[in-house]
Design a protein around this motif. Structure first.
Motif, PDB file in Angstrom:
ATOM      1  N   LEU A 277      45.712 -52.541  39.740  1.00 29.29           N
ATOM      2  CA  LEU A 277      46.770 -53.743  39.948  1.00 29.29           C
ATOM      3  C   LEU A 277      47.584 -53.746  38.713  1.00 29.29           C
ATOM      4  O   LEU A 277      48.852 -54.163  38.873  1.00 29.29           O
ATOM      5  N   LEU A 278      47.260 -53.141  37.613  1.00 25.79           N
ATOM      6  CA  LEU A 278      48.525 -52.826  36.361  1.00 25.79           C
ATOM      7  C   LEU A 278      48.976 -51.741  36.116  1.00 25.79           C
ATOM      8  O   LEU A 278      49.539 -51.442  35.191  1.00 25.79           O
ATOM      9  N   ASN A 279      48.799 -50.659  37.092  1.00 22.11           N
ATOM     10  CA  ASN A 279      49.332 -49.330  36.966  1.00 22.11           C
ATOM     11  C   ASN A 279      49.023 -48.700  35.718  1.00 22.11           C
ATOM     12  O   ASN A 279      49.703 -48.109  34.877  1.00 22.11           O
ATOM     13  N   ALA A 280      47.629 -48.773  35.505  1.00 22.41           N
ATOM     14  CA  ALA A 280      47.102 -48.504  34.236  1.00 22.41           C
ATOM     15  C   ALA A 280      46.906 -46.795  34.320  1.00 22.41           C
ATOM     16  O   ALA A 280      46.086 -46.056  33.575  1.00 22.41           O
ATOM     17  N   SER A 281      47.669 -46.111  35.249  1.00 23.18           N
ATOM     18  CA  SER A 281      47.505 -44.636  35.358  1.00 23.18           C
ATOM     19  C   SER A 281      48.390 -44.081  34.407  1.00 23.18           C
ATOM     20  O   SER A 281      48.013 -42.915  33.838  1.00 23.18           O
TER      21      SER A 281
ATOM     22  N   GLY B   3      60.069 -64.946  29.447  1.00 22.43           N
ATOM     23  CA  GLY B   3      61.173 -64.170  30.187  1.00 22.43           C
ATOM     24  C   GLY B   3      61.805 -63.146  29.469  1.00 22.43           C
ATOM     25  O   GLY B   3      61.649 -61.852  30.181  1.00 22.43           O
ATOM     26  N   GLU B   4      61.879 -63.177  28.307  1.00 22.91           N
ATOM     27  CA  GLU B   4      62.517 -61.841  27.418  1.00 22.91           C
ATOM     28  C   GLU B   4      61.211 -61.063  27.478  1.00 22.91           C
ATOM     29  O   GLU B   4      61.346 -59.694  27.275  1.00 22.91           O
ATOM     30  N   ASP B   5      60.127 -61.506  27.155  1.00 24.71           N
ATOM     31  CA  ASP B   5      58.870 -60.566  26.979  1.00 24.71           C
ATOM     32  C   ASP B   5      58.749 -59.837  28.387  1.00 24.71           C
ATOM     33  O   ASP B   5      58.321 -58.666  28.216  1.00 24.71           O
ATOM     34  N   ILE B   6      58.759 -60.541  29.390  1.00 32.75           N
ATOM     35  CA  ILE B   6      58.849 -59.777  30.715  1.00 32.75           C
ATOM     36  C   ILE B   6      59.849 -58.629  30.868  1.00 32.75           C
ATOM     37  O   ILE B   6      59.537 -57.563  31.228  1.00 32.75           O
ATOM     38  N   ASN B   7      60.921 -58.940  30.277  1.00 29.96           N
ATOM     39  CA  ASN B   7      62.004 -58.017  30.518  1.00 29.96           C
ATOM     40  C   ASN B   7      61.885 -56.815  29.676  1.00 29.96           C
ATOM     41  O   ASN B   7      62.428 -55.554  29.850  1.00 29.96           O
ATOM     42  N   ALA B   8      60.963 -56.842  28.789  1.00 33.31           N
ATOM     43  CA  ALA B   8      60.663 -55.853  27.728  1.00 33.31           C
ATOM     44  C   ALA B   8      59.597 -54.918  27.914  1.00 33.31           C
ATOM     45  O   ALA B   8      59.303 -53.833  27.342  1.00 33.31           O
TER      46      ALA B   8
ATOM     47  N   GLN C  94      57.898 -51.377  37.930  1.00 30.89           N
ATOM     48  CA  GLN C  94      57.114 -51.963  38.887  1.00 30.89           C
ATOM     49  C   GLN C  94      56.533 -53.465  38.403  1.00 30.89           C
ATOM     50  O   GLN C  94      56.452 -54.292  39.096  1.00 30.89           O
ATOM     51  N   ILE C  95      55.851 -53.306  37.322  1.00 27.82           N
ATOM     52  CA  ILE C  95      54.991 -54.542  37.021  1.00 27.82           C
ATOM     53  C   ILE C  95      56.050 -55.473  36.394  1.00 27.82           C
ATOM     54  O   ILE C  95      56.086 -56.601  36.496  1.00 27.82           O
ATOM     55  N   ARG C  96      57.281 -55.067  35.725  1.00 27.32           N
ATOM     56  CA  ARG C  96      58.199 -55.858  35.328  1.00 27.32           C
ATOM     57  C   ARG C  96      58.997 -56.498  36.463  1.00 27.32           C
ATOM     58  O   ARG C  96      59.012 -57.606  36.272  1.00 27.32           O
ATOM     59  N   THR C  97      59.220 -55.756  37.392  1.00 26.21           N
ATOM     60  CA  THR C  97      59.646 -56.404  38.646  1.00 26.21           C
ATOM     61  C   THR C  97      58.991 -57.611  39.227  1.00 26.21           C
ATOM     62  O   THR C  97      59.230 -58.712  39.745  1.00 26.21           O
TER      63      THR C  97
END
Length: 320
Positions: free
Chosen positions: A49-53, A115-120, A125-128
């Motif tokens: 789910l979180l691309n933890a690879s 919103g700024e934290d998401i952009n960071a 893929q997770i950010r988008t």
């Protein structure tokens, strides 16, 4: 109205499958608990789910697992997935959304800068994905949490499907092992019960404690409970009752030649066709157990009631 022989044979077969399913589920629950199968499946699903690879996703996953709402028994200071102990087997979607928001915030509790934290976030893929959820929620905290919870539930549905297939494979292997160990050959069982239908009545009615309901009722009640001493006792009672059915190895003729037996067929004194039929009978038993104990015990109750109703009485109303 079904003949009494058909009903008795059906009761015997259903009781056998219900017993195997109950024993199988009890063994599987013990194995799943011992090997932490549910917790491992949940962790695998969270990784996907979180691309933890990659290291970025793994750090995000660690922050979520260190959250008290997600892993209340943890110390909150784990630095690697290998160090995670007593991992949870279930995470509530609301708790996940709160933990994720807390994990990505640079200033805990300051949702205005989410919103700024998401952009960071470095994972594109997770950010988008999170950015789209945040935009659809118009910056409202509750709506954003609902978006995250819905995303988590969708991901866990896929995990649940994968875990179910894994569980089915485990249960089939356990049930087949039981069928071989106890020689529960469905073909032989059907043939014997058809010739001696009273064996089914012995299996489901004769063994119960004085002053208690029939064992069939006890097992149905116990099967609806979690694994406990009561349920374990029901399993033991079921094993004892299975002895009344035409199963087991006690009547099997084994090779006792002084020169020894050169192969498996000679040892069991089977020809190839007979041995293949026995294996097929074991496979039928194992496959039937996959329907689950609740299904078979519910069917057993209906069949027992059908047997108890007897023939419909003749009408005493005179007709002119």
């Amino acid at each position: 109205m079904l003949s009494s022989t058909v009903v008795e044979v059906a009761i015997g077969l259903v009781f056998c499958y219900a017993s195997v399913a109950l024993i199988t589920s009890s063994i599987y629950e013990s194995v799943a608990s011992l090997l932490s199968l549910r917790a491992n499946s949940l962790l695998t699903g969270m990784k996907r789910l979180l691309n933890a690879s990659n290291s970025v996703g793994e750090q995000l996953l660690l922050r979520i697992y260190n959250h008290a709402l997600v892993h209340p028994t943890g110390n909150g200071a784990v630095t690697s997935l290998a160090d995670l102990k007593n991992r949870p087997s279930y995470i509530d979607s609301k708790n996940f959304s709160i933990a994720l928001i807390d994990a990505i915030q640079s200033a805990p509790g300051n949702f205005a800068k989410i919103g700024e934290d998401i952009n960071a976030i470095k994972d594109e893929q997770i950010r988008t994905l999170l950015r789209g959820m945040y935009d659809r929620s118009s910056g409202e905290l509750e709506r954003f949490q609902k978006e995250l919870a819905t995303w988590f539930d969708a991901g866990m549905d896929r995990v649940a499907g994968s875990f179910k297939r894994q569980s089915q494979a485990w249960c089939f292997c356990i049930a087949f092992t039981l069928a071989v160990m106890l020689n529960i050959d469905s073909l032989h069982l059907f043939s014997t019960l058809w010739k001696q239908p009273t064996l089914a009545a012995r299996a489901t009615l004769t063994t119960h404690l004085p002053g208690s309901p029939p064992v069939t009722d006890q097992i149905v009640l116990a099967n609806s409970l979690p694994v406990s001493d009561h349920n374990q006792q029901a399993v033991m009672d079921t094993l004892k009752q299975l002895e009344t059915l035409p199963i087991g190895w006690q009547n099997q003729q084994f090779c006792k030649a002084e020169s020894g037996c050169t192969n498996l067929l000679q040892f069991y004194q089977y020809d190839l066709t007979s041995f293949l039929l026995v294996i097929f009978g074991w496979l039928i038993t194992a496959s039937a157990a996959l329907f689950g104990a609740p299904f078979w015990f519910d069917l057993l109750q209906h069949l027992t009631r059908l047997r108890g109703t007897g023939p419909k009485p003749k009408s005493t109303t005179s007709q002119d």
